[in-house]
Scaffold this motif. Structure first.
Motif, mmCIF file in Angstrom:
data_model
loop_
_atom_site.group_PDB
_atom_site.id
_atom_site.type_symbol
_atom_site.label_atom_id
_atom_site.label_comp_id
_atom_site.label_asym_id
_atom_site.label_seq_id
_atom_site.Cartn_x
_atom_site.Cartn_y
_atom_site.Cartn_z
ATOM 1 N N GLY A 345 0.814 -1.199 0.000
ATOM 2 C CA GLY A 345 0.000 0.000 0.000
ATOM 3 C C GLY A 345 0.854 1.258 0.000
ATOM 4 N N ALA A 475 -0.990 9.757 -1.717
ATOM 5 C CA ALA A 475 -0.233 8.533 -1.510
ATOM 6 C C ALA A 475 1.251 8.695 -1.747
ATOM 7 C CB ALA A 475 -0.774 7.466 -2.462
ATOM 8 N N ASP A 526 -2.321 -0.476 -4.142
ATOM 9 C CA ASP A 526 -1.889 0.918 -4.239
ATOM 10 C C ASP A 526 -0.403 1.087 -4.514
ATOM 11 O OD1 ASP A 526 -4.489 1.434 -3.673
ATOM 12 O OD2 ASP A 526 -4.144 2.527 -1.804
ATOM 13 N N LYS A 533 -6.164 2.976 -6.823
ATOM 14 C CA LYS A 533 -6.193 3.502 -5.452
ATOM 15 C C LYS A 533 -7.614 3.486 -4.879
ATOM 16 C CE LYS A 533 -1.817 4.584 -6.076
ATOM 17 N NZ LYS A 533 -1.597 4.009 -7.401
#
Length: 563
Positions: A345, A475, A526, A533
């Motif tokens: 992630g 992110a 991700d 995402k």
């Protein structure tokens, strides 16, 4: 005592007696049932209960009332008690004519759900809907009566706040105790001389002194001392978010020896979401924590093994006598795997304002930090971010905070947020959106007290009071520990399939769609460059990687047999 129980308010019409009988038969032991007749009486009794200090878990209203419908009634409930779950109870004879309006009201979040009034005994579908709502209320609003973990700390202790947030994401009910509490004194004595706050006592009885989120997780799940030497997994999954959990479920269910390592709490970022409403199969929504815990249990029942609390620190090819293995290193341990699935992630990008980052854990939080929502009661809160996670956090915080302000760089939320969330935000009176705005500064005496906001169009600065800041800024992958042979894009995400540089293709062929530049090492969710995402897409990639894993294992078997 009866008055200490959470309250379910029933607002009835023609079917009031049937409704009350059904609720009392199932919930009278654990909840205080308050039944009234009529629209005005329902609002008056709800206001009276709030004035008494009662915890209202649910307000359930019959659809046809004397002065309006359940929709009109439930629309007014949040102004009285924002945290209560709202349910419309519809008779079979009224259902067809009311269905369109009920669907629209549920879509606009004017209620949590609508259910048909039972026509006979054992209507389990009816009670399943109610129990799910009561369970979510009990976790996010009510305080657990039975706990498995105790946390002793001074008020405002940042390390303790991180531990409590971790416990919430793990799904562990816990008590927060101050050193002066009688129960805390017992624990302090048990910890012995030299013990440091915060103290955490786990369900096993182990006491952790000077606890952090990492040491608490390690103590709860047994740490990595339980990884025996000589473990060889068919699949090693690095990361326990939706992508990793899906890969674990499918790999283990297909008979592969499956190991999952997770640096933090199972669930990843999704695990901190207060409510995911657009995940397939959960029409009333599901919290990220519950989705993660159910997935973990599901994978474990198929035989997957989970090791939580320490990060992976490296992956390297096996030695000459084990060329088919990847060696997965974690802090203090190592094991072998025939294939590796990278599902780490991402982490939230840091704000980059030193004065604000200095207050992390003291009014400033990265991620949804749902455990902190209760502490924002009546306060002014800000959320930074325009993605779904930011929208979900804002909606949850609005149940407690006086005001919630969403700060976004863009002109509106529609560019980056799902439509169902923007509609819910629009319908929540104490949430406002401030576009084209960033945090330029902030501060306070030991905890956040104010923010300085900058308008990106005019350059104008505004200083405003603030009690909480929740940063969900987008992110950033953490791939720095990966071997050099795993290719990354310019932003640090893992490249797979045809996105891999051509010079890394073998005989003119790219790796498989989810395979990295290292054969047998895959990336999903991700952390993979080009992924969507979203929780559902991450889960889909976790499931989709299994045919590629099987194909690689088949090649290894053929090579071994050929040798």
């Amino acid at each position: 005592m009866e008055r200490d129980k959470p309250v379910i308010v029933l607002v009835g019409g023609e079917h009031a007696a049937v409704i009350e009988q059904e609720f009392r038969a199932r919930y009278d032991r654990d909840y205080r049932i308050e039944s009234v007749l009529g629209f005005a009486a329902g609002l008056d009794r709800t206001r009276g209960l709030v004035a008494e200090g009662a915890q209202i878990a649910m307000v359930a209203a019959e659809h046809v009332l004397d002065e309006g419908t359940s929709i009109e009634f439930l629309r007014q409930v949040p102004a009285v008690v924002a945290t209560a779950r709202r349910v419309a109870l519809v008779s079979w004879e009224d259902f067809s004519g009311a269905l369109e309006a009920l669907r629209a009201a549920a879509l606009e979040r004017e209620m949590d759900t609508y259910v048909l009034i039972p026509r006979g005994p054992r209507d389990e579908e009816f009670h399943t809907a109610l129990i799910e709502l009561l369970s979510e209320w009990g976790w996010s609003v009510g305080r657990p009566l039975v706990t498995v973990t105790d946390v002793v700390a001074e008020p405002g202790d940042r390390a303790a706040a991180a531990v409590r947030d971790l416990l919430d994401r793990m799904g562990f009910p816990h008590r927060a105790l101050e050193p002066s509490d009688d129960e805390a004194q017992e624990l302090i004595e048990e910890a012995g001389p030299g013990a440091r706050l915060p103290l955490v006592r786990t369900f096993t009885g182990r006491v952790v002194s000077g606890a952090t989120a990492a040491t608490a997780a390690e103590a709860i799940y047994g740490g990595f001392d339980e990884i025996p030497e000589g473990v060889i997994a068919d699949v090693a999954i690095v990361g326990g978010g939706p992508a990793g959990l899906a890969a674990a479920v499918y790999a283990a269910s297909e008979g592969l020896a499956t190991v999952v390592v997770e640096r933090d709490a199972i669930g990843g970022q999704a695990g901190s979401s207060s409510m995911i409403r657009n995940y397939l199969g959960f029409p009333r929504g599901i919290s990220g924590m519950r989705l993660a815990q159910r997935s973990r249990i599901q994978a474990s029942r198929f035989g997957a093994r989970f090791f939580t609390g320490r990060p992976a620190t490296g992956i390297e090819p096996g030695p000459a006598h084990e060329p088919e293995h990847q060696h997965v290193h974690v802090r203090g341990a190592q094991f072998c795997a025939r294939t590796v699935v990278l599902a780490m992630g991402v982490t939230y990008r840091r704000l980059g304002v030193p004065a604000v980052d200095d207050l992390v854990g003291a009014g400033v939080y990265y991620g949804a930090a749902t455990s902190m929502a209760r502490e924002m009661q009546g306060r002014d809160v800000f959320v930074i971010g325009g993605g779904n996670s930011a929208g979900q956090a804002a909606i949850h915080l609005a149940k407690f905070a006086s005001t919630v302000t969403i700060l976004v760089r863009r002109h509106d939320l529609a560019e980056t947020m799902s439509a169902y969330l923007t509609r819910e935000i629009d319908a929540t009176s104490n949430i406002r959106v401030q576009p084209r705005t960033v945090v330029a500064d902030g501060g306070g005496d030991g905890r956040l007290e104010w923010l300085q906001l900058e308008n990106l169009d005019t350059g104008e600065d505004t200083k405003t009071s603030a009690d909480g800041l929740f940063c969900l800024l987008g992110a950033e992958p953490d791939c720095s520990w990966l071997a050099e042979g795993v290719a990354l894009d310019e932003n640090g995400f893992v490249l797979t399939g045809r996105d891999v540089p051509r010079e890394a293709w073998v005989d003119g062929n790219p790796p498989a769609s989810l395979e990295t530049t290292v054969p047998g090492v895959f990336a999903v969710g991700d952390v993979r460059a080009g992924s969507m995402k979203r929780v559902a897409s991450a889960s889909g990639e976790g499931a989709s990687v299994l045919p590629l894993v099987h194909a690689h294992l088949a090649r290894l078997r053929a090579r071994e047999f050929g040798a």
